[in-house]
Design a protein around this motif. Structure first.
Motif, PDB file in Angstrom:
ATOM      1  N   ASP B 415     -28.104 -34.739  19.161  1.00  0.00           N
ATOM      2  CA  ASP B 415     -28.713 -35.276  17.955  1.00  0.00           C
ATOM      3  C   ASP B 415     -28.249 -34.459  16.762  1.00  0.00           C
ATOM      4  OD1 ASP B 415     -30.200 -37.384  19.049  1.00  0.00           O
ATOM      5  OD2 ASP B 415     -31.721 -35.985  19.762  1.00  0.00           O
ATOM      6  N   ALA B 416     -28.319 -35.087  15.581  1.00  0.00           N
ATOM      7  CA  ALA B 416     -27.958 -34.380  14.350  1.00  0.00           C
ATOM      8  C   ALA B 416     -29.089 -34.507  13.342  1.00  0.00           C
ATOM      9  CB  ALA B 416     -26.667 -34.957  13.768  1.00  0.00           C
ATOM     10  N   MET B 417     -29.177 -33.522  12.461  1.00  0.00           N
ATOM     11  CA  MET B 417     -30.157 -33.562  11.367  1.00  0.00           C
ATOM     12  C   MET B 417     -29.410 -33.274  10.071  1.00  0.00           C
ATOM     13  SD  MET B 417     -33.836 -31.646  11.029  1.00  0.00           S
ATOM     14  CE  MET B 417     -33.220 -29.977  11.231  1.00  0.00           C
ATOM     15  N   LEU B 418     -29.475 -34.220   9.148  1.00  0.00           N
ATOM     16  CA  LEU B 418     -28.747 -34.090   7.882  1.00  0.00           C
ATOM     17  C   LEU B 418     -29.699 -33.706   6.760  1.00  0.00           C
ATOM     18  CD1 LEU B 418     -27.459 -36.836   9.493  1.00  0.00           C
ATOM     19  CD2 LEU B 418     -25.764 -36.405   7.709  1.00  0.00           C
ATOM     20  N   ILE B 419     -29.444 -32.550   6.180  1.00  0.00           N
ATOM     21  CA  ILE B 419     -30.228 -32.081   5.048  1.00  0.00           C
ATOM     22  C   ILE B 419     -29.254 -31.618   3.976  1.00  0.00           C
ATOM     23  CG2 ILE B 419     -31.876 -30.344   4.237  1.00  0.00           C
ATOM     24  CD1 ILE B 419     -32.901 -30.236   7.173  1.00  0.00           C
ATOM     25  N   GLY B 420     -29.397 -32.176   2.784  1.00  0.00           N
ATOM     26  CA  GLY B 420     -28.503 -31.792   1.700  1.00  0.00           C
ATOM     27  C   GLY B 420     -29.265 -31.604   0.409  1.00  0.00           C
ATOM     28  N   PHE B 421     -28.608 -30.942  -0.532  1.00  0.00           N
ATOM     29  CA  PHE B 421     -29.276 -30.564  -1.786  1.00  0.00           C
ATOM     30  C   PHE B 421     -28.545 -31.108  -3.005  1.00  0.00           C
ATOM     31  CE2 PHE B 421     -29.789 -27.476   1.608  1.00  0.00           C
ATOM     32  CZ  PHE B 421     -31.167 -27.571   1.810  1.00  0.00           C
ATOM     33  N   ALA B 422     -27.623 -32.054  -2.776  1.00  0.00           N
ATOM     34  CA  ALA B 422     -26.904 -32.671  -3.890  1.00  0.00           C
ATOM     35  C   ALA B 422     -27.857 -33.581  -4.677  1.00  0.00           C
ATOM     36  CB  ALA B 422     -25.730 -33.486  -3.356  1.00  0.00           C
ATOM     37  N   ASN B 423     -27.445 -33.935  -5.904  1.00  0.00           N
ATOM     38  CA  ASN B 423     -28.191 -34.916  -6.691  1.00  0.00           C
ATOM     39  C   ASN B 423     -27.296 -36.093  -7.017  1.00  0.00           C
ATOM     40  OD1 ASN B 423     -30.932 -33.919  -7.154  1.00  0.00           O
ATOM     41  ND2 ASN B 423     -29.877 -32.155  -8.075  1.00  0.00           N
ATOM     42  N   ASP B 424     -27.905 -37.253  -7.284  1.00  0.00           N
ATOM     43  CA  ASP B 424     -27.110 -38.465  -7.531  1.00  0.00           C
ATOM     44  C   ASP B 424     -26.212 -38.337  -8.750  1.00  0.00           C
ATOM     45  OD1 ASP B 424     -27.960 -39.833  -5.312  1.00  0.00           O
ATOM     46  OD2 ASP B 424     -29.664 -40.774  -6.333  1.00  0.00           O
ATOM     47  N   ASP B 425     -26.547 -37.411  -9.655  1.00  0.00           N
ATOM     48  CA  ASP B 425     -25.703 -37.263 -10.856  1.00  0.00           C
ATOM     49  C   ASP B 425     -24.630 -36.185 -10.658  1.00  0.00           C
ATOM     50  OD1 ASP B 425     -27.170 -34.958 -10.927  1.00  0.00           O
ATOM     51  OD2 ASP B 425     -27.807 -35.159 -13.027  1.00  0.00           O
ATOM     52  N   ASP B 426     -24.380 -35.810  -9.420  1.00  0.00           N
ATOM     53  CA  ASP B 426     -23.353 -34.783  -9.167  1.00  0.00           C
ATOM     54  C   ASP B 426     -21.940 -35.305  -9.386  1.00  0.00           C
ATOM     55  OD1 ASP B 426     -25.267 -32.930  -8.627  1.00  0.00           O
ATOM     56  OD2 ASP B 426     -24.863 -32.745  -6.472  1.00  0.00           O
ATOM     57  N   ALA B 427     -21.793 -36.624  -9.541  1.00  0.00           N
ATOM     58  CA  ALA B 427     -20.464 -37.231  -9.774  1.00  0.00           C
ATOM     59  C   ALA B 427     -19.473 -36.852  -8.667  1.00  0.00           C
ATOM     60  CB  ALA B 427     -19.928 -36.827 -11.151  1.00  0.00           C
TER      61      ALA B 427
END
Lengths: 455, 455
Positions: B415-427
């Motif tokens: 199994d995998a767990m995806l956690i990220g800290f990007a924002n939609d305005d990161d272009a």
């Protein structure tokens, strides 16, 4: 006359060498990167014309220089027009050689001169210069007063042409203008242009999101300019191939039955014309012959379309912009300025919310031109051409646009006569452009005969 | 734990300097021209990981190298995945600086790290490495056995990934895979991915005449590939924004009402999401919310479209070819191989006489992925994230495609767990890509907290 023709035959190898020298100069006028080479081509022509007794000059313009040369004497004054600039060469990888390293190649249809500009228009304009050269060498002088007017902006919309013609009207105005920038209706069939289509150029950018977007984040909710521009382009024509822009056909007239009969008898080989480029049928407007679609019907064509990622591999982007280059071919009394308004309205009426369009403001238009074929020179040229080619010369239509023909009339009040020796398979504007050695050789001989009759 | 967090805070300037070093390497994987830089980025990571006690190696593949690093001890074995390759940078003129000369910039939304890869995925993968660094510095060792698996082909379809995973299955298989390559549903709202869309890539060339044609000679009778490809692209969607390819929606399921409620409560700011890129409304499939269009509905997008003349000025050409790059985002049980057949049939069924199409054979597909959110690690991570961000963490959908998540399951049974800290305005994938300093800082702290709970 026979001495002049003999001289032309004897001098052919040297004439080809001279043309090669001109073809080696990459005088692409539409792209500023080649500006210096356009000037170089003008200087080459000036030097060659002065060497045979013309008084030639390269005249500066805001764009590329004009070459103006005067020779001969007398009441009778003939002007010859050609252009020394050429089209861009891309896609370069489709050429079988460097476009600016010309050479003679043997083909199934005989020897050809291969290189950009070989046919359009350097090879054609040199047919007239070589005819003058032979005439002077044999007779010591030209048969009448001749002015050469050679442009360097024909492939980029001739922005300097009209102002230059107005400023130099006295010097350029003559009895008739001869133009060598057209093709023969079929190989070996000498052709005089009776009418030419006009042209409207336009270009737009469709703007969507502020920036290129990730197709994972915005694919779905996001407006994609590539999809929107495709819808707009698809809306330009209906299912019968007729242009769907409202009012597009205002000023278009049907071809008179008699002229249509002449065209059908002109020796145009429709099957060869289509098959030679990979078509099995004519794809134009339903209800019109291939010849009418080419000579007498207007078009709206997309010449360039681009947006998003074009590199190797893939990029998951919704691009911020999409771009489109358009040209329309005009016939009859179609008004380019009026048509531009209608074309732009068609696009703007179809813009979805959150899309906007910007237009290139530097693109020009010119109306269609119909020649005054009742002038004596047309019959004199018809006889001269028929003698040279042992085939009845014909007066045909032309699908291309040579605005200069109309400008001689509107600006200088002169009629023009267009006679060219190109063939439809010359691939002008395409990779591997060529000019048949026969076109070049018999073209020179044809001009010598025409000068003899109309001087 | 508090010591580790304090260490992270104190070390932040050095952590940013390290990230800058990695961002300066132009590791664009999709374009062969940058192959050496991809290897350089892999070597940079190997050196950094070895410096903090991992046993790291750059492993060759037929494409770009894989970085594999082992550290820590014990029964518990966690794998972390990220990718060091980046997207191309064009259109370069829209960047406010050299994409590979990164810098801290102050913005209305706080300080950002500007540069290609800052967010996708170099900045994100470094959040985990920095968390490991702090943990080792404070505790002398890692909390459990940790394997880092860093790819260099994520932005170019991961051609080497599955073979490499199969060949190195024993070494890579662990209890769970952590992936940091996703964004937060809204700024400050910690998010765990519950599902991801799959992807199908395809590309075709529409061929018309044998050569580029002069629009004066062939404009009218001639078939124009730019018009034909526009018609085909326009046919991909109906007027409601629904994809019109027959069978396209096979395997697509509606979102369960309960999940839809969770998503609507997730803090996603639709207006900000749309307005920030210049949209006033959602342009997707009628009858679905913006979130559904992004997370739970399939798409067919054009990512690149080109043909004819794109240079300065105008070229009166009917081009021989037109080109189109396509990506589809897949959901539910959509089968990429089956869909490719349907997509190609849609195009081929619409080809007119005298046109043919050729397809790029090197483009891959991956199905959508649904995570096993019932695993204990998801709840442990949810608590850790909620503590760090002082905001309830949410399990959301993702519009992007991260095939690796599915591959861990299908190839290694993990199994995998995806956690990220990007924002939609990161272009990301766009000019002026950035990563918020807050995302980087709190991202590092988040991973330290998550490791503490799941180790």
């Amino acid at each position: 006359m026979s001495e002049v023709l003999a001289r032309i035959d004897k001098d052919l190898p040297e004439a080809i060498d001279r043309l090669m020298g001109l073809l080696r100069i990459p005088s692409i006028s539409t792209d500023p990167a080649w500006k210096a080479d356009c000037a170089k081509a003008a200087d080459w022509l000036v030097a060659d014309l002065n060497s045979i007794g013309f008084k030639a000059e390269s005249r500066p313009t805001p764009g590329h220089p004009m070459v103006v040369a005067h020779g001969g004497e007398g009441e009778r004054h003939i002007l010859f027009y050609g252009h020394y600039d050429v089209q861009p060469v891309d896609p370069l990888h489709l050429w079988n050689r460097d476009p600016f390293d010309p050479a003679i190649e043997s083909t199934a249809r005989g020897d050809v001169i291969r290189g950009r500009g070989a046919s359009d228009d350097k090879g054609q304009l040199m047919t007239f210069i070589e005819a003058c050269r032979a005439w002077i060498q044999v007779n010591g002088k030209l048969p009448c007063r001749i002015t050469l007017f050679l442009e360097g902006e024909e492939e980029s919309g001739s922005p300097s042409l009209i102002p230059f013609m107005k400023e130099n009207a006295a010097e350029l105005t003559s009895d008739i203008a001869l133009i060598c920038d057209t093709s023969m209706v079929s190989p070996g069939v000498p052709s005089i242009a009776g009418q030419l289509r006009g042209m409207l150029k336009d270009e737009f950018t469709l703007h969507g999101p502020k920036i290129d977007l990730h197709s994972g984040h915005y694919g779905g909710p996001g407006l994609n300019p590539l999809r929107e521009i495709s819808k707009i382009i698809a809306s330009f024509h209906d299912d019968t191939g007729r242009v769907a822009v409202e009012g597009f056909y205002d000023g278009v007239h049907e071809v008179p039955a008699e002229l249509k009969r002449q065209w059908e008898a002109s020796g145009f080989d429709e099957a060869d014309y289509l098959n030679s480029v990979g078509y099995t049928k004519s794809h134009g407007e339903a209800g019109y012959s291939c010849l009418e679609q080419q000579w007498a019907r207007p078009t709206l064509e997309i010449n360039g379309l681009w947006g998003g990622y074009q590199g190797a591999g893939s990029k998951t982007v919704l691009p911020a912009e999409a771009h489109c280059k358009i040209t329309c071919r005009l016939v009859g009394d179609m008004d380019p300025d009026d048509l531009r308004v209608k074309l732009r309205k068609h696009v703007e009426d179809r813009l979805p919310i959150d899309a906007r369009v910007t237009w290139d403001s530097n693109l020009e238009g010119s109306p269609a031109a119909v020649m005054n074929t009742s002038r004596a020179e047309f019959e004199q040229a018809r006889i001269a051409l028929s003698e040279e080619w042992n085939r009845e010369a014909v007066i045909v239509g032309m699908g291309g646009s040579i605005p200069i023909a109309g400008f001689f009339k509107t600006v200088l009040g002169m009629d023009a006569m267009l006679i060219g020796f190109a063939n439809d398979d010359d691939a002008i504007h395409s990779p591997n452009e060529k000019y048949d050695v026969q076109s070049f050789h018999k073209g020179i001989r044809s001009w010598a005969r025409i000068l003899d009759r109309i001087a």
